[in-house]
Motif scaffolding. Structure first.
Motif, short mmCIF file in Angstrom:
data_model
loop_
_atom_site.label_atom_id
_atom_site.label_comp_id
_atom_site.label_asym_id
_atom_site.label_seq_id
_atom_site.Cartn_x
_atom_site.Cartn_y
_atom_site.Cartn_z
N LEU A 463 -1.22 10.45 2.12
CA LEU A 463 0.03 9.73 1.92
C LEU A 463 -0.23 8.39 1.25
O LEU A 463 0.53 7.97 0.36
N ALA A 464 -1.29 7.70 1.66
CA ALA A 464 -1.63 6.41 1.05
C ALA A 464 -1.94 6.57 -0.43
O ALA A 464 -1.55 5.73 -1.26
N SER A 465 -2.62 7.65 -0.80
CA SER A 465 -2.91 7.91 -2.21
C SER A 465 -1.62 8.14 -2.99
O SER A 465 -1.48 7.67 -4.13
N ASN A 466 -0.67 8.87 -2.39
CA ASN A 466 0.62 9.09 -3.04
C ASN A 466 1.38 7.78 -3.24
O ASN A 466 1.97 7.54 -4.29
N VAL A 467 1.35 6.92 -2.23
CA VAL A 467 2.02 5.62 -2.33
C VAL A 467 1.37 4.77 -3.41
O VAL A 467 2.05 4.08 -4.18
N LEU A 468 0.05 4.82 -3.50
CA LEU A 468 -0.68 4.06 -4.51
C LEU A 468 -0.20 4.41 -5.91
O LEU A 468 0.03 3.54 -6.75
N VAL A 469 -0.02 5.70 -6.18
CA VAL A 469 0.34 6.15 -7.52
C VAL A 469 1.83 6.00 -7.78
O VAL A 469 2.25 5.50 -8.83
N SER A 470 2.66 6.40 -6.81
CA SER A 470 4.11 6.44 -7.04
C SER A 470 4.81 5.10 -6.82
O SER A 470 5.87 4.85 -7.40
N GLU A 471 4.25 4.24 -5.96
CA GLU A 471 4.89 2.97 -5.56
C GLU A 471 6.29 3.21 -4.99
O GLU A 471 7.18 2.38 -5.12
N ASP A 472 6.47 4.37 -4.37
CA ASP A 472 7.76 4.76 -3.80
C ASP A 472 7.97 4.05 -2.46
O ASP A 472 7.13 4.13 -1.55
N THR A 473 9.10 3.35 -2.32
CA THR A 473 9.35 2.57 -1.10
C THR A 473 9.56 3.46 0.12
O THR A 473 9.15 3.09 1.22
N GLU A 474 10.19 4.64 -0.06
CA GLU A 474 10.39 5.54 1.08
C GLU A 474 9.05 6.03 1.62
O GLU A 474 8.83 6.09 2.83
N SER A 475 8.15 6.40 0.71
CA SER A 475 6.82 6.83 1.13
C SER A 475 6.05 5.68 1.77
O SER A 475 5.29 5.88 2.73
N ALA A 476 6.24 4.48 1.23
CA ALA A 476 5.58 3.31 1.81
C ALA A 476 6.08 3.05 3.23
O ALA A 476 5.30 2.71 4.13
N ARG A 477 7.38 3.22 3.44
CA ARG A 477 7.95 3.07 4.80
C ARG A 477 7.33 4.11 5.74
O ARG A 477 7.00 3.80 6.89
#
Length: 552
Positions: A463-477
């Motif tokens: 999930l952290a890798s996905n957040v790193l690439v996408s910068e998606d706030t929902e995934s970050a939450r």
């Protein structure tokens, strides 16, 4: 004829896309739950088969289950026999899904499109949107099957079709091979089976051809997993090869029996589509029931024929990959940051590979696995230095505020990953060595708590890798929320451990330090991973300055 062929091809493409749409929706919405289910599958062969059935029904794909199982096996989290039992269950689950979707449910297509569209367009949470995507995918599956039925209607009295079916009826091995090839190329056995059932229901093909197609599709489904794991860890390839031996061998045997009793099959009740559907479920249920007791012997056999002598070479090949960091400065700052992000993603994947086999190392003290983790730690340290040096040399004065914040976030995450690698190599490996030297054995409850926490941290690493690439706030939450969940799991494990100590559990007393230090190390790794989530939320103004209650 040309227009009819285009209509049929379009319907099949829509079907393939719809099946994939359902799978991705489930993966995005319920991936942590599915992986937790997979992590618990190692308790028994029957439990593993049941988990495979549930996951295949949820994902509408045995291939997706194979991908998850391959990842767990490669990380040492799943034995070969358990993986085989899981795959046999997944094949039965995908057969059940295909049979359910083959019913005439066209009356539900429009309501499902409306409901799915509203949920996806109007939903605010990630879960709601993915639920809408899932419902839309099911609706498009039903719509595509209706299109297939309409496209084949003009062909039913065609002389060319009659001649083709006559040839296939006389040569069932060709029908078998064609279906296996089409399934392998389409990457979806569910979609292939649905087309076969639809053709049978429409009266396009007789039962003997439909049966050969179904058996060929079952072989093709196993070949998908085999090809998918071709360059993977040896443990993942063993599971895929065992699945081919079980399901593919059974398909060939059943086709030989079909030829022997071909003339006695005309008395079967129902339409050809219904007969093909029943055959598909019965075949996979029989493979599961007969194959489940043989998973352990076959797993041992695959270990003899599929060796891992080339693993060191695979690591050397991975290190030969060129760095994503450009030698000289690029004219575009966004391109420079994108290059740093790519290199940081590779660093994150390397740390994930380091963490995956830790539970197996705790159990077996596998020396080659320990050496690989230590080698990878050196690579992580080197990559961290290169990323920091590259980013600090950029023209920070010329950056926009957004670019400078992104560069700072990348540096902080690189530092966090390097620290996580240190915890794995210097603390967890040391604890595993102490456990082996002192011949310690964790209590069953304590070991389950640690493996659950380990599996959850691995999920959060992805999930952290996905957040790193996408910068998606929902995934970050979601990533930040997972940090609190991990903290809760650590506290719960500590409380349960202290409760066992109070009851005088000798095993827990002997391994108290080992247990507490392990869960603490895993929690620290997760905290370091969540840093990228905090950075994204802070950059978007979605983070409070403090958790403290303001003074009155």
């Amino acid at each position: 004829m040309y227009a009819i062929a285009i209509h049929l091809i379009a319907a099949i493409v829509l079907l393939l896309w719809a099946v994939r749409m359902v799978r991705t929706a489930v993966e995005r919405a319920f991936s942590p739950q599915l992986k937790r289910l997979l992590a618990h599958a190692d308790r028994s062969r029957i439990g593993a088969a049941g988990a495979g059935i549930v996951m295949a029904i949820a994902l509408q794909s045995s291939t997706a289950v194979a991908a998850l199982a391959a990842g767990f096996a490669a990380g040492g989290l799943m034995e070969g026999a358990t993986g085989l039992a899981l795959m046999l269950g997944a094949y039965l689950g995908s057969a059940i899904v295909a049979s359910i979707l083959s019913f005439d449910l066209t009356i539900l297509t429009a309501p499902l499109i409306i409901a799915g569209g509203l949920l996806f367009l109007r939903g605010y949470s990630r879960q709601t949107k993915q639920l809408g995507r899932l419902i839309l995918g099911i609706a498009f599956v039903l719509l595509s099957l209706e299109m297939v039925s309409q496209a084949t209607a003009p062909w039913r009295d065609s002389g060319i079709l009659e001649a083709s079916i006559g040839y296939l009826s006389s040569d069932l091995w060709t029908s078998f091979a064609v279906a296996a090839l089409i399934t392998w190329l389409s990457y979806s056995s569910v979609a292939t089976i649905l087309v076969i059932i639809t053709f049978g229901t429409a009266g396009v093909i007789p039962f003997e051809v439909a049966a050969a197609f179904v058996l060929g599709a079952n072989l093709g489904g196993t070949l998908i997993a085999l090809g998918m794991t071709r360059g993977a860890d040896v443990r993942a390839r063993r599971i895929a090869l065992g699945a081919v031996a079980f399901r593919g061998g059974a398909a060939i045997l059943c086709l030989a029996l079909l030829q022997l009793f071909q003339h006695q099959l005309g008395i079967l009740p129902g339409t050809v589509g219904q007969q093909a559907s029943v055959l598909h479920i019965a075949f996979n249920a029989a493979v599961l029931l007969l194959g489940l007791p043989l998973t352990t012997p076959l797993a041992r056999l695959t270990e003899r024929f599929v060796t891992g002598a080339h693993l060191e070479g695979e690591l050397n090949v991975a290190r030969l990959r060129a760095t994503a960091l450009p030698v000289g400065n690029l004219a575009n700052t966004d391109m420079e940051l994108a290059s740093a992000t790519r290199e940081l993603l590779r660093m994150s994947e390397t740390v994930e590979v380091m963490l995956q086999p830790i539970m197996e190392i705790y159990q077996s003290a596998d020396k080659p696995a320990i050496r690989r983790v230590k080698v990878l730690e050196l690579e992580v340290n080197q990559t961290n230095r290169e990323i920091k040096l590259f980013l600090t040399r950029l023209k920070w004065d010329a950056m926009t505020p957004v670019q400078s914040r992104r560069a700072s976030d990348l540096i902080n995450f690189a530092i966090g990953l390097e620290q996580a690698g240190d915890i794995i190599a210097k603390q967890l490996l040391k604890l595993a060595d102490q456990k082996f030297e002192r011949r310690l054995s964790l209590s069953p409850q304590g070991w389950q708590e640690i493996t659950d926490l380990h599996a959850r941290v691995l999920q959060n690493m992805q999930l952290a890798s996905n957040v790193l690439v996408s910068e998606d706030t929902e995934s970050a939450r979601e990533l930040v929320a997972e940090k609190e969940e991990i903290n809760i799991m650590e506290r719960a494990s500590m409380s349960a451990h202290f409760a066992r100590l109070r009851t005088g559990n000798t095993t827990s007393m002997e391994t108290s330090d080992l247990h507490l230090e392990t869960i603490h190390a895993l929690r620290r790794i997760n905290s370091l991973l969540s840093g990228i989530g905090y950075s994204i939320l802070s950059d978007n103004g979605e983070l409070l300055r403090s958790k403290l209650v303001s003074a009155q």
